[in-house]
Design an enzyme around this catalytic site. Structure first.
Site, short mmCIF file in Angstrom:
data_model
loop_
_atom_site.label_atom_id
_atom_site.label_comp_id
_atom_site.label_asym_id
_atom_site.label_seq_id
_atom_site.Cartn_x
_atom_site.Cartn_y
_atom_site.Cartn_z
N TYR A 128 40.76 40.57 43.46
CA TYR A 128 40.06 40.76 42.19
C TYR A 128 38.89 41.72 42.39
O TYR A 128 38.15 41.62 43.38
CB TYR A 128 39.52 39.42 41.69
CG TYR A 128 38.58 39.54 40.51
CD1 TYR A 128 39.07 39.45 39.21
CD2 TYR A 128 37.22 39.76 40.70
CE1 TYR A 128 38.21 39.58 38.12
CE2 TYR A 128 36.36 39.89 39.62
CZ TYR A 128 36.86 39.80 38.34
OH TYR A 128 36.03 39.93 37.27
N GLU A 134 37.55 45.52 34.86
CA GLU A 134 38.14 44.49 35.70
C GLU A 134 39.54 44.88 36.15
O GLU A 134 40.31 45.41 35.35
CB GLU A 134 38.18 43.20 34.89
CG GLU A 134 38.39 41.94 35.69
CD GLU A 134 38.34 40.70 34.80
OE1 GLU A 134 37.33 39.99 34.83
OE2 GLU A 134 39.31 40.47 34.06
#
Lengths: 379, 353
Positions: free
Chosen positions: A101, A189
């Protein structure tokens, strides 16, 4: 403002971040054609502004163009958390070795952008943060200095051991930071950032939210807005320069000021009702805004009573009263409206409204109670 | 007394020739604010509401010795106006303008700090030091002189709270709106510290809302450093997650920034949270009563304990157990106070001299 995954990936690709090949489709036939062009197995991904698309069945694997067409038929028109899917992204399927991530948001406490990375990618990052916070690594960036290469590399080392992959990830983090800054994002993101069998690091997903305050200078991004994917009443409010959020209750609220609007909604709840909306008519007192606001509230069929709460400062109560009169004449509402206008020019406002037989209350608490009783809600 | 502004404040109005700028210049003058000049590039030499207009802040400061400025210029130029003000040596800049990009704010904030200046806002109503000076757009008619300090992230909700206080006969020292954006120049803690140090402020009202963690940070600060009674009000208990509620900063994101968390954090440190603005004066009156009792009680207890200890030597256990933690608390608070409060204390010491 939110943009779709396919639009975010376009921004990523332009910045040099590796993303799988793909195109957006609005029909099953288009989906078939795109899959044919890609000429490999593909993923069919619903494009809606909501998380958890995969769990909801909005992301599927297709072995060939024919399968992509069938899946697109199923997914287009599907309802995901109250939003109808109108577009699907057809994108090359990747074999996944690892999932990480990477995200950047504005950290309000430090007033700096914070980069967050985690080797536990591919899942809800808030869950990771709650359950295993030690798996999230953060770096606050000096907004004036910008991000240094070594900082990006240090973060990349939290994700990979192989120097080749570290270099790729560091490069991606640098470029992602540039995207964050250049498009005035409030969030960027990549979840997941994957490695494939060829040891290549790729952004498999992309999410970008834009700071609304910067849209005036981000013309191209502003044009990416997908009005079809938004609540029509919220679109109308934005066009009328009003802040509006639709909720599920039955008490329509029209207030000046965001804080007071929230406090009014809270009181509705406190006295046994449910607010139908948040609506801030703002600081100006243009009567036309009042008409637009009432039109939007009346368009919500759940609304059983409307309360208007104005604390006049710059906003002049008589202007609002004129707006109410115009709205009454134009819209002829069939549901009760209760009014509280206090502050600047409140007497003039009372005079304007005197012939209209609207229930008038002096205090915030009273106007809320009255609206609830008029809506016929048992307390 | 008051915080941040007073009778000595010499104010410049940046964007004085605009619709809002000219209107509020007149309003501020009517209230008694010492508006010494205005700035609009290209309009130098003209006058607005009897106030001289300059082309640059630098020129205006040189001519008028202004020490504060208020910004009404449109959002695309407001950040530049902040730089211009602090670079010209202005130490207090109040930015009323709404809609400043967060990225620009992140960059200008450290610059303001480096210049030793204070920024209030953006996207705020400004502040009033009652019967002394008004900077911004708050209506001067709702305030009343007294000893309550009011700080808020909101505009009209602040007016509502001030009005409730005034109606209840509780006047104010300074009322200040710090703004509803994500990146703001002055936060709750800065204002709480100033109110704590201000002798004329006897109680504090803090109005927060959903989004961010400023209220939680304020709760921690109150526990450690604030001795004056504080009552809070938090807006947005019914706000849904992920939606911006008007203010750029009023958004519950990733499950954090909820009203519930903020209320819990404040209650935990003994700050009552009003469910409605009208409840604020009620809670404040109760709290002031309690804190007065508290202030009397320990002393009474101590003497009572001493007396009983002197009389009955047989049952000292309970008494000493009760006494010790109380003592510890006091010393702990003192040591913590000395650490962070050095700045305020230095200032106070300087004043005393």
């Amino acid at each position: 403002m939110k943009i779709h995954e396919y639009q975010a990936k376009q921004l990523f690709a332009e910045a040099g971040i590796p993303v799988p090949a793909g195109e957006v489709a609005t029909t099953p036939v288009e989906a078939f054609e795109i899959a044919e062009r890609i000429n490999k197995p593909v993923m069919v991904k619903s494009q809606v502004h909501v998380g958890g698309r995969g769990k909801a069945g909005g992301i599927k694997y297709a072995e060939n163009p024919e399968a992509a067409k069938v899946l697109a038929t199923n997914i287009i028109g599907m309802d995901i958390k109250g939003l109808t899917v109108k577009k699907v992204l057809i994108t090359e399927a990747e074999d996944i070795i690892s999932e990480s991530y990477v995200g950047i948001i504005l950290d309000r406490a430090t007033k700096k952008p914070v980069i967050m990375v985690s080797p536990a990618g591919g899942v809800d990052i808030e869950e990771v943060a709650a359950k295993t916070p030690e798996k999230i690594f953060k770096l606050h960036v000096d907004p004036v200095e910008g991000l240094h290469m070594y900082q990006a590399r240090n973060l990349a080392y939290k994700l990979y051991r192989d120097i080749g992959q570290v270099r790729q990830a560091a490069d991606i983090i640098m470029k992602l930071y540039n995207v964050f800054w250049n498009v005035d994002a409030s969030l960027v993101e990549i979840n997941p950032l994957i490695t494939n069998p060829a040891a290549k690091v790729i952004a498999l997903d992309a999410k970008v939210n834009i700071d609304d305050n910067a849209l005036y200078r981000q013309k191209r991004i502003a044009e990416m807005r997908d009005i079809e994917s938004e609540e029509p009443s919220e679109v109308a409010a934005r066009e009328g320069d009003l802040s509006y959020v639709k909720l599920e209750g039955s008490i329509g609220c029209m207030v000046n000021g965001a804080g007071l609007a929230m406090a009014t909604m809270d009181l509705v709840k406190r006295y046994g009702g449910e607010p139908a909306n948040f609506l801030d008519i703002g600081g100006s007192s243009n009567p036309q805004k009042v008409v637009t606001a009432l039109k939007i509230i009346l368009g919500d069929t759940n609304v059983r009573a409307i309360l208007i709460n104005i604390f006049g400062g710059i906003t002049r109560c008589d202007d609002v009263a004129n707006g109410i009169v115009a709205a009454l004449n134009e819209l002829k509402p069939q549901i009760p409206i209760v009014v509280r206008l206090t502050g600047t020019n409140e007497k003039e406002a009372a005079n304007i409204l005197s012939s209209y037989n609207l229930p008038f209350e002096d205090t915030l608490d009273d106007v809320v109670k009255k609206a609830i009783s008029l809506a016929g809600i048992e307390n | 007394m008051s915080i941040f502004i007073n009778k000595k404040t010499k104010l410049l109005v940046q964007g004085i020739t605009g619709r809002d700028g000219s209107f509020h210049t007149q309003q501020m003058i009517n209230y008694g604010t010492n508006v010494v000049g205005g700035v609009t590039p290209g309009k130098g030499g003209t006058k607005v509401a009897g106030v001289a207009v300059f082309n640059t802040v630098e020129e205006a400061v040189a001519e008028t010795k202004a020490n504060a400025s208020v910004i009404y210029v449109p959002p695309a130029f407001a950040v530049d106006a902040i730089y211009e003000a602090v670079d010209a040596g202005i130490k207090l800049v109040v930015c009323i303008t709404e809609g400043l990009p967060a990225n620009d704010m992140m960059k200008v904030y450290p610059h303001v700090k480096a210049k030793g200046a204070r920024l209030i806002g953006p996207n705020c109503p400004g502040l009033i030091s009652v019967e002394q000076s008004k900077v911004g757009i708050m209506p001067g008619t709702i305030v009343k002189k007294g000893n309550v300090g009011v700080v808020s992230r909101s505009g009209t909700l602040t007016y509502e709270a001030i009005w409730a206080l005034t109606m209840a006969g509780m006047g104010q020292t300074t009322c200040i709106g710090i703004g509803g954006d994500q990146v703001i120049g002055t936060n709750f803690i800065d204002v709480l510290e100033a109110f704590e140090a201000d002798k004329s402020t006897k109680a504090i009202v803090m109005i927060g809302e959903i989004g961010g963690s400023d209220e939680e940070e304020a709760a921690k600060f109150i526990k450690k450093y604030v001795t004056k009674p504080v009552v809070a009000c938090i807006a947005g208990q019914t706000a849904p997650p992920g939606k911006r509620m008007g203010h750029a900063g009023a958004i519950i994101s990733g499950g954090s920034g909820t009203a519930k968390d903020k209320i819990e954090a404040l209650n935990k440190v003994g700050v009552p949270v009003a469910g409605s603005p009208t409840e604020i004066p009620v809670l404040l009156a109760e709290l002031i009563k309690k804190s007065k009792k508290k202030a009397v009680k320990p002393a009474a207890k101590k003497t009572a304990a001493k007396k009983t200890a002197a009389k009955k030597k047989t049952a000292p256990k309970k008494k000493t157990a009760a006494k010790k933690p109380a003592k510890k608390k006091v010393t702990a608070k003192k040591t913590r106070t000395t650490k962070v409060k050095t700045v305020t204390r230095k200032k106070m010491a300087a004043k005393k001299k």
